[in-house]
Design an enzyme around this catalytic site. Structure first.
Site, mmCIF file in Angstrom:
data_model
loop_
_atom_site.group_PDB
_atom_site.id
_atom_site.type_symbol
_atom_site.label_atom_id
_atom_site.label_comp_id
_atom_site.label_asym_id
_atom_site.label_seq_id
_atom_site.Cartn_x
_atom_site.Cartn_y
_atom_site.Cartn_z
ATOM 1 N N LYS A 49 48.601 25.855 54.930
ATOM 2 C CA LYS A 49 48.211 25.471 53.386
ATOM 3 C C LYS A 49 48.919 24.565 52.739
ATOM 4 O O LYS A 49 48.221 24.153 51.827
ATOM 5 C CB LYS A 49 47.914 26.596 53.508
ATOM 6 N N GLN A 93 43.704 36.452 50.899
ATOM 7 C CA GLN A 93 43.180 36.233 52.105
ATOM 8 C C GLN A 93 42.534 37.224 52.575
ATOM 9 O O GLN A 93 42.715 38.607 51.714
ATOM 10 C CB GLN A 93 44.687 36.188 52.427
ATOM 11 N N ASP A 116 36.977 29.833 48.619
ATOM 12 C CA ASP A 116 36.456 30.666 49.926
ATOM 13 C C ASP A 116 34.494 30.472 49.772
ATOM 14 O O ASP A 116 34.506 30.712 50.344
ATOM 15 C CB ASP A 116 36.585 31.765 50.079
#
Ligand SMILES: Nc1nc(=O)c2c([nH]1)NC[C@@H]1CN(c3ccc(C(=O)N[C@@H](CCC(=O)O)C(=O)O)cc3)C=[N+]21
Ligand SMILES: [Mg+2]
Length: 291
Positions: A49, A93, A116
Site C-alpha cells: 500500500k 489495520q 475503510d
C-alpha cells in the site's frame, strides 16, 4: 475452464485514473495507516500500500506501533490524525491486539476520514443507500463484477462471511445491484448446498480452501476474498491461498478471481480511491466554510 480475472491489471488501470485526477488537484491527498503489532496479513497489505499511495501522487503517513500499545495512546494518535489537515484518510489495520477495544478505536475515527468505511456512520449510510465511504474490499469486488457481468438484476448472490469489513458491506452492495442475497457464515447449515445456489459466490470467511469445486454451480462467478498464508510444498516456505480450492473451482466456475492477483490488488486501488473521495469532500467543505 473458467475465465480468470486479472485483478492486478484492473487495479492498475484504476490507479492510473486516480493518479490522473490527483495530478489536477490544488492539494495533495494524504493517507495515514496505523499498524499495531505484526499481524501477518496486515504486513502484506502495508508493504504494497505505501508504495502505491506515493505512486498515485498522494502522501503516505505510516504509524507502526508496538503490540503493547495502550488504548489511550492509540486513541490519542487517532485524534491527532483527525485534527491533522494533511491527513484526509485514516486506516487502522485490523485485527488489533486483543487487549485493545477495537470498537472504541473505530468510533474515534472521523467519519469523513474513515477510508475503510467501518464507522457506524459510514455503515449506516451504506445500509440506507446514501453516499458515504464504502469498505475497500467490497468496493473492489463490485467493480470487478460490474465489469464482467454488467447488470446483476435477479442473480442469486451468496456471501460466505459476515464481517463488518467485508461480508456485511458486500451484501449491501449486491442488494443495491438488485441481486437476491444470502449471507452464510461458519455456523450455516448445509453450506455446500447454499453455495451451489449462487450465480455469484463471494468467499470471505478466512478459511483456506474451504469452498470446494463441487460446491459451485457450473458457470458461476466466484470472487475469492480470502488471503490465507499457509505452508508451501518447499519446507520452511509459505504461500497465499484463498478461501476457495482454486484448482477444483476453476474447472466448474464461469469466471473466477485468483489469490494472489485477484481481489487483493483491487482492495488497495479502492483504498486510494476512497482517500481521493475523502480528500475532495474535506477540501470542498473547507473551501465553503472559508468563503
Ligand atoms: N482495517 C483494515 N482494512 C483492511 O482492508 C485490511 C486490514 N485492516 N487488515 C489486513 C487485511 C488484509 N488486506 C489485504 C489487502 C490487500 C492485499 C494484497 O494486495 N494482496 C496481493 C498481494 C499478495 C502478495 O503480496 O503476495 C494479492 O492478493 O495479490 C493483501 C491483504 C487488507 N486488510
Ligand atoms: Mg464468519
Amino acid at each position: 475452464m473458467a475465465d480468470i480475472i486479472d485483478g492486478k491489471i484492473f487495479a492498475e488501470s484504476l490507479r492510473a485514473g486516480i493518479a490522473a485526477e490527483v495530478a489536477t488537484l490544488a492539494f495533495t491527498p494524504g493517507l495515514a495507516v496505523v499498524l499495531v503489532g505484526d499481524d501477518p496479513a496486515s504486513k502484506v497489505y502495508v508493504a504494497n500500500k505505501a508504495r502505491q499511495t506515493v505512486e498515485v501522487g498522494m502522501r503516505s503517513f505510516e504509524h507502526r506501533l508496538p503490540a503493547e500499545t495502550t488504548q489511550a495512546d492509540l486513541l490519542a494518535l487517532v485524534q491527532a490524525l483527525n485534527a491533522d489537515a494533511a491527513v484526509h484518510g485514516i486506516l487502522v489495520q485490523l485485527p488489533l491486539p486483543k487487549h485493545l477495544n477495537t470498537e472504541a478505536i473505530i468510533a474515534a475515527i472521523s467519519p469523513a476520514k474513515d477510508v475503510d468505511g467501518l464507522t457506524v456512520t459510514n455503515a449506516g449510510l451504506l445500509a440506507n443507500g446514501l453516499p458515504g465511504l464504502v469498505p475497500c474490499t467490497p468496493l473492489g469486488c463490485i467493480l470487478l463484477l460490474q465489469d464482467r457481468l454488467g447488470d446483476m438484476t435477479g442473480l442469486n448472490a451468496v456471501v460466505v462471511g459476515r464481517s463488518n469489513l467485508v461480508g456485511k458491506p458486500i451484501a449491501q452492495l449486491l442488494l443495491q445491484q438488485n441481486c437476491t442475497v444470502t449471507i452464510a457464515h461458519s455456523k450455516t447449515r448445509n453450506l455446500d448446498q447454499i453455495c451451489k445456489t449462487a450465480d455469484i459466490l463471494i468467499a470471505a470467511v478466512g478459511r483456506s480452501e474451504l469452498i470446494k469445486g463441487n460446491w459451485i454451480k457450473p458457470g458461476a462467478t466466484v470472487i475469492d476474498v480470502g488471503i490465507n498464508r499457509v505452508p508451501a510444498a518447499e519446507p520452511g516456505k509459505t504461500k497465499l491461498v484463498g478461501d476457495v480450492a482454486f484448482s477444483e473451482a476453476v474447472q466448474v466456475a464461469g469466471i473466477i478471481t485468483p489469490v494472489p492477483g485477484g481481489v487483493g490488488p483491487m482492495t488497495i486501488a479502492c483504498l486510494l480511491r476512497n482517500a481521493l473521495t475523502a480528500a475532495k469532500r474535506i477540501e470542498t467543505t473547507l473551501e465553503k466554510e472559508l468563503s
